[in-house]
Design an enzyme around this catalytic site. Sequence first.
Site, PDB file in Angstrom:
ATOM      1  N   ASP A 276       0.522  -1.194  -0.288  1.00 50.24           N
ATOM      2  CA  ASP A 276       0.186   0.244  -0.037  1.00 50.24           C
ATOM      3  C   ASP A 276       0.588   0.973  -0.027  1.00 50.24           C
ATOM      4  O   ASP A 276       1.448   1.454   0.618  1.00 50.24           O
ATOM      5  CB  ASP A 276      -0.698  -0.093   1.532  1.00 50.24           C
ATOM      6  CG  ASP A 276      -2.054   1.209   1.286  1.00 50.24           C
ATOM      7  OD1 ASP A 276      -2.625   1.044   0.559  1.00 50.24           O
ATOM      8  OD2 ASP A 276      -1.552   2.258   1.856  1.00 50.24           O
ATOM      9  N   ASN A 284      -3.385  13.264  -3.498  1.00 45.08           N
ATOM     10  CA  ASN A 284      -4.349  13.359  -4.365  1.00 45.08           C
ATOM     11  C   ASN A 284      -5.150  15.117  -4.359  1.00 45.08           C
ATOM     12  O   ASN A 284      -5.437  15.431  -4.492  1.00 45.08           O
ATOM     13  CB  ASN A 284      -5.880  12.438  -4.188  1.00 45.08           C
ATOM     14  CG  ASN A 284      -5.327  11.360  -5.194  1.00 45.08           C
ATOM     15  OD1 ASN A 284      -4.661  11.092  -5.667  1.00 45.08           O
ATOM     16  ND2 ASN A 284      -5.257  10.330  -4.850  1.00 45.08           N
ATOM     17  N   ASP A 293      -2.610   9.199  -9.884  1.00 45.35           N
ATOM     18  CA  ASP A 293      -3.087   8.193 -11.773  1.00 45.35           C
ATOM     19  C   ASP A 293      -1.149   8.096 -11.281  1.00 45.35           C
ATOM     20  O   ASP A 293      -0.653   6.911 -12.004  1.00 45.35           O
ATOM     21  CB  ASP A 293      -3.248   8.183 -12.543  1.00 45.35           C
ATOM     22  CG  ASP A 293      -5.592   8.455 -11.660  1.00 45.35           C
ATOM     23  OD1 ASP A 293      -5.414   8.081 -11.240  1.00 45.35           O
ATOM     24  OD2 ASP A 293      -5.918   8.570 -12.671  1.00 45.35           O
ATOM     25  N   GLU A 319      -4.479   2.282  -3.834  1.00 39.36           N
ATOM     26  CA  GLU A 319      -3.565   2.662  -4.019  1.00 39.36           C
ATOM     27  C   GLU A 319      -3.144   0.391  -3.661  1.00 39.36           C
ATOM     28  O   GLU A 319      -1.655   0.747  -3.179  1.00 39.36           O
ATOM     29  CB  GLU A 319      -2.771   3.532  -3.270  1.00 39.36           C
ATOM     30  CG  GLU A 319      -2.990   3.091  -2.050  1.00 39.36           C
ATOM     31  CD  GLU A 319      -4.488   4.292  -0.900  1.00 39.36           C
ATOM     32  OE1 GLU A 319      -4.715   4.187  -0.401  1.00 39.36           O
ATOM     33  OE2 GLU A 319      -5.464   4.286  -1.974  1.00 39.36           O
TER      34      GLU A 319
END
Length: 415
Positions: A276, A284, A293, A319
């Site tokens: 992760d 973000n 992304d 993620e």
Amino acid sequence: MIVLFIVATTTTLGAFAAHRQWQLQQDLEQRFERTRAEVSDGLRQSLAAPAWALNVDILRTTLEATLIHPEVTGACIYAPDGHDVYAEVHRSATHASACTVTGSHDVLSDVTIYPPDEIDADRRAQPIGKAIIRFTRDNMRQAQRKAMVQGITEVAAIDVVLVLLLTFGLRMVFGPLEHLRTALFRLASSQGDRLDELARLGRTEFDSVIDGFNRVLRRLQATQAELVEKNRQLEAVSKTDQLTGVFNRRHLDEVLNSALTFSRHDGMPFSIILLDVDRFKSVNDTYGHQVGDRVLVEIARCILEVKRVTDTVGRWGGEEFLLICADTDLDDAVRFAETLRDAVAARVFSVTGQMTASLGVACVQQSDTIHGMISRADQALYRSKERGRNRVEYAPRRSDESCDTGGELSDPVFD
């Protein structure tokens, strides 16, 4: 007699085309219903944790993943009372909202979302959300229309070839005519892909017909080859995560089930690693989802550069990435996870600079289940986050269970 023969041939080919059209319709309908069931079941499982945590980003990402299916035009999830919409996605602005009841002929499926398994049993009986998925049969109808036009074209082309053959055949011997007739029926049957080109006879009239037949045959075989290649590409797309290019959740589930079956049969170990990205939400929030992304794409590329030949890599969700390590015990998996962690930490990302990742490792145990392995790896990942991130934690063997300091996860969503 010739006219009767042409009529009989056309009727036979038409019946064959009609049967093939009916069979295509049945296959498309079965695929539609199968996709509908798979998407609904998948959302029922994958939305539980983010809906419980009310993580809108993961909810939206999970819903967007359903759009990989051409049958899905939109999806949304809202509160049990039906007032608050948590997340909603559409294929395009022209499609109606999945949360809005319209007079469209599209098919709506609703999925009731309950809390994840680690929540108290009494609370799990109460729904925490409801997802609606809008499916369309437009693609199926287009495929049917295309197949119908193709069938009519094939029948018409074969009729033209038949007329030419019969015209020239009146002046030829019966043997070559019978040979051509047999070849034409094979072309119209399911054996057309295995039919060889006809040899020239050295007669001008027959050779021109044979050349035309061979051109039609080559065209048919080329079309069949294109269909095979397109089917191969579609199969690859169905297994691939659209953003990162690694395998998707659906294919990972298949590999996990296969690995567990093989391990039960031969006793060979295998391990899984959950990775992760640390503090991904802040990426973000700071740079926007497009940069987020890009980070996921670079993380996937980094994993692919480090992974071994026997490892299977896929995006587990959001993620999170999952590695399935064949023929790998717990110790080797932990060492390999450290290599992955070092590779991510050493990489300089294009916009965000250096980043880190936390990893959880679990190895298959006797009488194990996929859910059990994922749960142990998830708990190990949670401990890695809890203990400062940029760490590798593992789920101990059963004999070492006393070393496991993790408990039930009250909140499985982390950053």
